[in-house]
Design an enzyme around this catalytic site. Structure first.
Site, PDB file in Angstrom:
ATOM      1  N   GLY A  80       0.840  -1.191   0.000  1.00 13.20           N
ATOM      2  CA  GLY A  80       0.000   0.000   0.000  1.00 13.20           C
ATOM      3  C   GLY A  80       0.872   1.237   0.000  1.00 13.20           C
ATOM      4  O   GLY A  80       2.030   1.183   0.430  1.00 13.20           O
ATOM      5  N   GLN A 100       3.017  10.175   1.017  1.00 11.89           N
ATOM      6  CA  GLN A 100       4.337   9.552   1.134  1.00 11.89           C
ATOM      7  C   GLN A 100       5.271   9.941  -0.015  1.00 11.89           C
ATOM      8  O   GLN A 100       6.482   9.764   0.088  1.00 11.89           O
ATOM      9  CB  GLN A 100       4.212   8.019   1.184  1.00 11.89           C
ATOM     10  N   CYS A 111       6.534   0.191   7.269  1.00 14.08           N
ATOM     11  CA  CYS A 111       6.101   1.301   6.412  1.00 14.08           C
ATOM     12  C   CYS A 111       7.289   1.757   5.580  1.00 14.08           C
ATOM     13  O   CYS A 111       8.399   1.862   6.100  1.00 14.08           O
ATOM     14  CB  CYS A 111       5.595   2.442   7.296  1.00 14.08           C
ATOM     15  N   LEU A 112       7.033   2.040   4.304  1.00 13.13           N
ATOM     16  CA  LEU A 112       8.121   2.505   3.439  1.00 13.13           C
ATOM     17  C   LEU A 112       8.676   3.842   3.917  1.00 13.13           C
ATOM     18  O   LEU A 112       9.800   4.194   3.597  1.00 13.13           O
ATOM     19  CB  LEU A 112       7.622   2.630   1.989  1.00 13.13           C
ATOM     20  N   HIS A 169      -3.924   1.775   7.951  1.00  7.59           N
ATOM     21  CA  HIS A 169      -2.558   2.317   7.912  1.00  7.59           C
ATOM     22  C   HIS A 169      -2.449   3.416   6.846  1.00  7.59           C
ATOM     23  O   HIS A 169      -1.913   4.497   7.113  1.00  7.59           O
ATOM     24  CB  HIS A 169      -1.599   1.148   7.629  1.00  7.59           C
ATOM     25  N   GLU A 170      -2.980   3.139   5.649  1.00  2.43           N
ATOM     26  CA  GLU A 170      -2.850   4.118   4.551  1.00  2.43           C
ATOM     27  C   GLU A 170      -3.701   5.372   4.814  1.00  2.43           C
ATOM     28  O   GLU A 170      -3.280   6.486   4.519  1.00  2.43           O
ATOM     29  CB  GLU A 170      -3.234   3.487   3.208  1.00  2.43           C
ATOM     30  N   HIS A 214      -2.042   7.780   7.009  1.00  3.06           N
ATOM     31  CA  HIS A 214      -1.088   8.663   6.307  1.00  3.06           C
ATOM     32  C   HIS A 214      -1.779   9.945   5.840  1.00  3.06           C
ATOM     33  O   HIS A 214      -1.186  11.022   5.857  1.00  3.06           O
ATOM     34  CB  HIS A 214      -0.493   7.963   5.090  1.00  3.06           C
TER      35      HIS A 214
HETATM   36 ZN    ZN Z   1       2.976   3.555   5.615  1.00  3.52          ZN
END
Ligand code: ZN
Length: 176
Positions: free
Chosen positions: A46, A51, A95-96, A137-138, A141
């Site tokens: 995701g 991000q 998480c990236l 989670h997304e 963000h």
């Molecule tokens: Zn993330």
């Protein structure tokens, strides 16, 4: 074309609250493609627009995709919103934007999500377990929240120290 860079903690742009999308333009469609490219390249399951530095409410999710599986079927969601949540689940999240760290986070185990697709059509998705975790989670963000904001203060501060040290070492290495 070069892939867009994923912002990493503690970049302050990750803390912004993103704006709703009023109209799906070609620019938004292009950004959605870019998000998918980055997600599959990293790889991740995701990615949210903030991000990559775009403070708008757009996410892409593909929890079923694996390296071996050629079939990529990303869900591209405009203005996603969780309208129902039920149950509890604890998942080890990464998480990236939060390099080199995983931690268990408690979230709802089932969610109902409302959003629009790239044609502006309303969509409703019922999700559970990993997919439900990923949506939460997304969408976090989009509200400027990282998963490390949902763990204990102690665990968070240990990570922040480790990350600062890694960044110092990177900075020192680059001047050599
Ligand atoms: Zn993330």
């Amino acid at each position: 074309m070069a892939l867009r860079e994923v912002l990493q903690f503690p970049d302050p742009r990750l803390k912004r609250v993103s704006e709703p999308i009023s109209e799906v333009t070609d620019e938004i469609r292009e950004l959605a493609r870019d998000l998918c490219d980055v997600m599959y390249d990293e790889p991740g399951i995701g990615l949210a627009a903030p991000q990559v530095g775009e403070a708008i409410r757009l996410i892409v999710v593909d929890t079923k995709w694996t390296e071996e599986d050629i079939a990529r079927n990303p869900l591209i969601l405009v203005n996603p919103e969780i309208v129902e949540r039920d149950g509890k689940i604890t998942w080890s999240e990464g998480c990236l934007s939060v390099p080199d760290f995983n931690a268990e986070v408690e979230r709802a185990s089932q969610v109902v999500l409302h959003a629009r697709d790239l044609d502006g059509k309303p969509v409703e998705i019922e999700a559970e377990e990993l997919e439900a975790v990923c949506f939460q989670h997304e969408i976090d963000h989009l509200d400027g929240i990282l998963f490390i904001d949902r763990i204990s203060r102690l665990k968070r501060s240990l990570y922040v120290q480790k990350r600062k040290k890694a960044l110092r070492e990177e900075a020192e290495a680059s001047v050599l």
